[in-house]
Design a protein around this motif. Structure first.
Motif, PDB file in Angstrom:
ATOM      1  N   GLU A 157     -14.324  -9.974   5.124  1.00  0.00           N
ATOM      2  CA  GLU A 157     -14.158 -10.921   6.234  1.00  0.00           C
ATOM      3  C   GLU A 157     -13.116 -11.952   5.828  1.00  0.00           C
ATOM      4  O   GLU A 157     -13.270 -12.654   4.829  1.00  0.00           O
ATOM      5  N   ASP A 158     -12.037 -11.995   6.605  1.00  0.00           N
ATOM      6  CA  ASP A 158     -10.923 -12.892   6.286  1.00  0.00           C
ATOM      7  C   ASP A 158     -10.259 -13.229   7.618  1.00  0.00           C
ATOM      8  O   ASP A 158     -10.852 -13.000   8.677  1.00  0.00           O
ATOM      9  N   GLU A 159      -9.024 -13.732   7.562  1.00  0.00           N
ATOM     10  CA  GLU A 159      -8.344 -13.979   8.847  1.00  0.00           C
ATOM     11  C   GLU A 159      -8.199 -12.667   9.619  1.00  0.00           C
ATOM     12  O   GLU A 159      -8.271 -12.634  10.844  1.00  0.00           O
ATOM     13  N   GLN A 160      -7.958 -11.593   8.877  1.00  0.00           N
ATOM     14  CA  GLN A 160      -7.993 -10.244   9.450  1.00  0.00           C
ATOM     15  C   GLN A 160      -9.144  -9.508   8.757  1.00  0.00           C
ATOM     16  O   GLN A 160      -9.153  -9.423   7.528  1.00  0.00           O
ATOM     17  N   ASN A 161     -10.075  -9.034   9.533  1.00  0.00           N
ATOM     18  CA  ASN A 161     -11.208  -8.338   8.909  1.00  0.00           C
ATOM     19  C   ASN A 161     -10.842  -6.885   8.595  1.00  0.00           C
ATOM     20  O   ASN A 161     -10.103  -6.249   9.356  1.00  0.00           O
ATOM     21  N   GLY A 203      -5.053 -12.599   4.842  1.00  0.00           N
ATOM     22  CA  GLY A 203      -5.170 -14.049   5.043  1.00  0.00           C
ATOM     23  C   GLY A 203      -5.275 -14.683   3.673  1.00  0.00           C
ATOM     24  O   GLY A 203      -4.284 -14.805   2.953  1.00  0.00           O
ATOM     25  N   LYS A 204      -6.495 -15.015   3.296  1.00  0.00           N
ATOM     26  CA  LYS A 204      -6.682 -15.596   1.949  1.00  0.00           C
ATOM     27  C   LYS A 204      -6.587 -14.515   0.871  1.00  0.00           C
ATOM     28  O   LYS A 204      -6.320 -14.799  -0.280  1.00  0.00           O
ATOM     29  N   ARG A 205      -6.822 -13.299   1.272  1.00  0.00           N
ATOM     30  CA  ARG A 205      -6.845 -12.213   0.282  1.00  0.00           C
ATOM     31  C   ARG A 205      -5.819 -11.133   0.626  1.00  0.00           C
ATOM     32  O   ARG A 205      -5.347 -11.042   1.761  1.00  0.00           O
ATOM     33  N   THR A 206      -5.573 -10.296  -0.384  1.00  0.00           N
ATOM     34  CA  THR A 206      -4.601  -9.204  -0.242  1.00  0.00           C
ATOM     35  C   THR A 206      -5.302  -7.891  -0.581  1.00  0.00           C
ATOM     36  O   THR A 206      -6.174  -7.860  -1.454  1.00  0.00           O
ATOM     37  N   LEU A 207      -4.894  -6.839   0.101  1.00  0.00           N
ATOM     38  CA  LEU A 207      -5.327  -5.495  -0.296  1.00  0.00           C
ATOM     39  C   LEU A 207      -4.121  -4.771  -0.880  1.00  0.00           C
ATOM     40  O   LEU A 207      -3.090  -4.647  -0.199  1.00  0.00           O
ATOM     41  N   THR A 208      -4.220  -4.324  -2.100  1.00  0.00           N
ATOM     42  CA  THR A 208      -3.131  -3.574  -2.740  1.00  0.00           C
ATOM     43  C   THR A 208      -3.624  -2.146  -2.974  1.00  0.00           C
ATOM     44  O   THR A 208      -4.793  -1.945  -3.330  1.00  0.00           O
ATOM     45  N   PHE A 209      -2.736  -1.195  -2.781  1.00  0.00           N
ATOM     46  CA  PHE A 209      -3.148   0.231  -2.817  1.00  0.00           C
ATOM     47  C   PHE A 209      -2.502   0.949  -4.002  1.00  0.00           C
ATOM     48  O   PHE A 209      -1.329   0.732  -4.301  1.00  0.00           O
ATOM     49  N   ASP A 252       1.956   3.904  -2.916  1.00  0.00           N
ATOM     50  CA  ASP A 252       1.528   3.318  -4.180  1.00  0.00           C
ATOM     51  C   ASP A 252       2.163   1.935  -4.390  1.00  0.00           C
ATOM     52  O   ASP A 252       3.391   1.800  -4.321  1.00  0.00           O
ATOM     53  N   GLY A 253       1.347   0.935  -4.607  1.00  0.00           N
ATOM     54  CA  GLY A 253       1.850  -0.418  -4.875  1.00  0.00           C
ATOM     55  C   GLY A 253       1.992  -1.290  -3.638  1.00  0.00           C
ATOM     56  O   GLY A 253       2.235  -2.494  -3.757  1.00  0.00           O
ATOM     57  N   ASP A 254       1.881  -0.711  -2.451  1.00  0.00           N
ATOM     58  CA  ASP A 254       1.999  -1.514  -1.222  1.00  0.00           C
ATOM     59  C   ASP A 254       0.805  -2.461  -1.085  1.00  0.00           C
ATOM     60  O   ASP A 254      -0.280  -2.199  -1.616  1.00  0.00           O
ATOM     61  N   TYR A 311      -7.349  -2.514  -4.048  1.00  0.00           N
ATOM     62  CA  TYR A 311      -7.623  -3.584  -5.026  1.00  0.00           C
ATOM     63  C   TYR A 311      -7.385  -4.941  -4.374  1.00  0.00           C
ATOM     64  O   TYR A 311      -6.403  -5.113  -3.637  1.00  0.00           O
ATOM     65  N   VAL A 312      -8.297  -5.859  -4.615  1.00  0.00           N
ATOM     66  CA  VAL A 312      -8.140  -7.228  -4.091  1.00  0.00           C
ATOM     67  C   VAL A 312      -7.875  -8.142  -5.288  1.00  0.00           C
ATOM     68  O   VAL A 312      -8.808  -8.529  -6.009  1.00  0.00           O
TER      69      VAL A 312
END
Ligand code: FEO
Length: 396
Positions: free
Chosen positions: A39-43, A131-137, A124-126, A152-153
């Protein structure tokens, strides 16, 4: 039940208490299909569950946020235990886009009608900002399928590791410190042996990638979430990817009228003259799931079957098909078995399967025509001693 991984990150999966077969793996402890909501600015939702449990996942999601607020549904792995509910999710989350890599998109399109789906293809790496957090793949091919990836967060040091580090283990608890460590490590070992043992090399590459990340929590797609015993599960994987031998020898056999059974007993006697763990399995009494788990870290193995219709006993043929597909490495051993009038099949066929598995053979197959003589049983004992002596060197 505590389902919160971190503030605003919750488990929204399904506990499958009753599943007992997972494509041939006897799941006596059940399983879980883990899904997570950020749960963030974008869920965002990470992964689905089996199709028949979609309603339970959706109920858990809807209890946390309005479904129209979900922007991203991430698919880390397209196998149906994690993708089955995705068509329902895409229906009930009208503003969601499916986030996955290109191979995963291709695989999902071959499973489901995806004509109405919006996609965001990542490599890979995108990264995607929530919002407050990032999702990295991170692409992790062959852990467990070609399209598999980790999410990965970094802000939370949280890794969603899909099948890797998972366990087929149903429990009311979600975390590794809420269950006995020896139980969950054994379940993780069984999962590794029976699901991904044949992918040791790509998994060791994945472990190298994971080592570059700061990790406080590993949230796999099955079983408990690792937050207190990350060191232990990573150490386990380091051993398992190379099938690191322990001082353990396995005798695995099938018998028709008891002759191959007598040979197996004599081999066991020889092994037991050494300080090693000996395991003795009749394939008629023990499921291949248990045998594969123990083979993962044995140093040596003796495999026996009599000749039946110029071939193997059916349960042994099934066990060797299962084990051969999992490709255990780093083993020595030999074949044995009785026969009547045809030397085809039996020990010769077992040896062929052992060669295919690249088990280093310590000797020619031991064969007994009908009932083994005392001399032949002594030969079996001696062959067992050799395996015991070999395995003893791995004592810590
Ligand atoms: Fe849990 Fe490869 O699926």
């Amino acid at each position: 039940m505590n389902i919160e991984l971190k503030e605003g990150i919750n488990w929204v999966g399904y506990i499958d208490w009753t599943v007992r077969d997972f494509h041939g793996y006897k799941t006596e402890s059940g399983s879980t299909y883990n899904s997570y909501m950020i749960e963030d600015e974008q869920n965002a939702v990470i992964d689905g569950v089996k199709a028949q449990y979609a309603e339970y996942q959706i109920k858990r999601m809807a209890a946390r946020v309005g479904l129209e607020s979900i922007k991203y549904i991430v698919c880390n792995h397209a196998e149906p235990d994690h993708s089955g509910s995705l068509p329902e999710l895409m229906k009930v989350c009208p503003n969601a886009v499916m986030v996955c890599n290109a191979k995963c998109k291709d695989t999902l399109e071959k499973h489901f009608d995806t004509a109405d789906w919006e996609w965001q293809i990542v490599d890979d790496g995108d990264s995607i900002s929530l919002g407050k957090r990032t999702l990295t793949f991170l692409n992790t091919p062959m852990v467990h399928w070609p399209e598999s990836m980790f999410s990965y967060v970094p802000e939370e040091k949280l890794l969603f590791s899909m099948d890797a580090f998972g366990q087929h283990f149903a429990t009311a608890f979600r975390f590794d410190d809420e269950e006995p460590l020896d139980v969950i490590l054994q379940e993780a070992k069984a999962y590794y042996a029976n699901i991904v043992m044949l992918y040791g090399r790509p998994i060791s590459q994945t472990l190298k990638k994971a080592a570059e990340l700061e990790i406080e929590m590993i949230a796999p797609s099955h079983g408990v979430i690792w937050r207190s015993h990350i060191k232990e599960i990573l150490e386990g994987y380091q051993k398992w990817v190379v099938c690191k031998p322990e001082p353990k020898v396995i005798v695995m056999y099938a018998s028709m009228w008891g002759s191959t059974g007598k040979m197996a007993e004599a081999i066991l006697e020889g092994i037991q003259e050494y300080e090693v763990e000996a395991r003795f399995y009749s394939v008629d009494a023990t499921h291949s799931t248990t045998i594969a788990t123990e083979v993962l870290d044995c140093a040596a193995i003796a495999i026996g079957s009599p000749t039946l219709n110029n071939s193997l006993m059916p349960n042994m043929a099934g066990a060797l098909c299962y084990l051969g597909g999992l490709r255990p490495t780093n083993k020595k051993g030999f074949a044995f078995g009785s026969y009547g009038w045809s030397k085809r099949g039996g020990a010769s066929e077992v040896e062929d399967r052992m060669k295919e598995m690249k088990i280093e053979l310590t000797q020619e197959p031991i064969r007994s025509q009908y009932v083994p003589t005392p001399e032949l049983l002594e030969k079996c004992r001696e062959a067992g001693r050799e395996l015991g002596k070999y395995a003893e060197q791995y004592k810590h």
